[in-house]
Motif scaffolding. Structure first.
Motif, short mmCIF file in Angstrom:
data_model
loop_
_atom_site.label_atom_id
_atom_site.label_comp_id
_atom_site.label_asym_id
_atom_site.label_seq_id
_atom_site.Cartn_x
_atom_site.Cartn_y
_atom_site.Cartn_z
N GLY A 170 -0.25 5.77 -6.96
CA GLY A 170 -1.29 4.78 -7.19
C GLY A 170 -1.98 4.38 -5.90
N ASP A 171 -2.47 3.14 -5.87
CA ASP A 171 -3.14 2.66 -4.66
C ASP A 171 -3.30 1.15 -4.71
N THR B 163 0.85 -1.20 0.00
CA THR B 163 0.00 0.00 0.00
C THR B 163 0.88 1.24 0.00
N ARG B 164 1.87 1.25 0.87
CA ARG B 164 2.81 2.38 0.96
C ARG B 164 3.52 2.62 -0.37
N GLU B 165 4.00 1.52 -0.97
CA GLU B 165 4.77 1.64 -2.22
C GLU B 165 3.92 2.11 -3.39
N THR C 8 -7.17 2.12 6.59
CA THR C 8 -6.16 2.78 5.77
C THR C 8 -6.12 2.27 4.33
N THR C 9 -6.68 1.10 4.10
CA THR C 9 -6.65 0.48 2.77
C THR C 9 -8.07 0.11 2.37
N LEU D 1 -9.50 -9.74 10.60
CA LEU D 1 -8.11 -9.38 10.86
C LEU D 1 -7.84 -7.94 10.41
N PHE D 2 -8.36 -7.57 9.23
CA PHE D 2 -8.19 -6.20 8.72
C PHE D 2 -8.83 -5.20 9.68
N ASP D 3 -10.01 -5.55 10.21
CA ASP D 3 -10.70 -4.66 11.14
C ASP D 3 -9.94 -4.55 12.46
N LEU D 4 -9.50 -5.68 12.99
CA LEU D 4 -8.79 -5.69 14.28
C LEU D 4 -7.48 -4.92 14.23
N THR D 5 -6.80 -4.98 13.09
CA THR D 5 -5.49 -4.32 12.98
C THR D 5 -5.59 -2.90 12.46
#
Length: 122
Positions: A78-79, A70-72, A101-102, A92-96
């Motif tokens: 881009g994205d 994502t950073r790169e 951010t993505t 997992l995406f929600d917990l972290t």
């Protein structure tokens, strides 16, 4: 040493690739995915859609690859968009906080639609 990860890349347009990932994204397979994503950015694809519908397990190594990618892609203007994570991976995406951010989409077409104007050459 059976790496249980299959990565398939479909070029959507010169700046966009859909990367389909199947299997487990963990400490044993994260480097493989990292190389695939780096290869896409190397070839000028700044917009990446990751189809996660067939990823049944992901650990912190996999998360780190996604965060780094994502950073790169953003550094290149881009994205990175995540599509169709199974409930366990979405949780997992929600917990972290990754889902904050993505962009996470219901499916690949929704992710490509969200890219919309972003995927067109400037």
């Amino acid at each position: 040493m059976g790496q249980n990860l299959d990565v398939e890349v479909e070029i959507h347009d010169p700046g966009t690739a859909v990367v389909t990932i199947r299997g487990e994204l963990d400490v044993d397979t994260a480097t493989l995915l990292r190389h695939h994503l780096a290869n896409q950015t190397l070839h000028g694809r700044r917009h990446l859609v990751l189809d996660l519908s067939a990823v049944g397990f992901m650990d912190s190594s996999g998360l780190n690859v996604l965060i780094r990618a994502t950073r790169e892609t953003r550094a290149m203007g881009g994205d990175l968009h995540l599509a169709a994570p199974v409930p366990q991976v979405a949780k997992l995406f929600d917990l972290t906080g990754l889902s904050l951010t993505t962009a996470v989409h219901e499916d690949v077409p929704a992710a490509l639609t969200a890219l919309g104007g972003a995927g067109t050459p400037s």
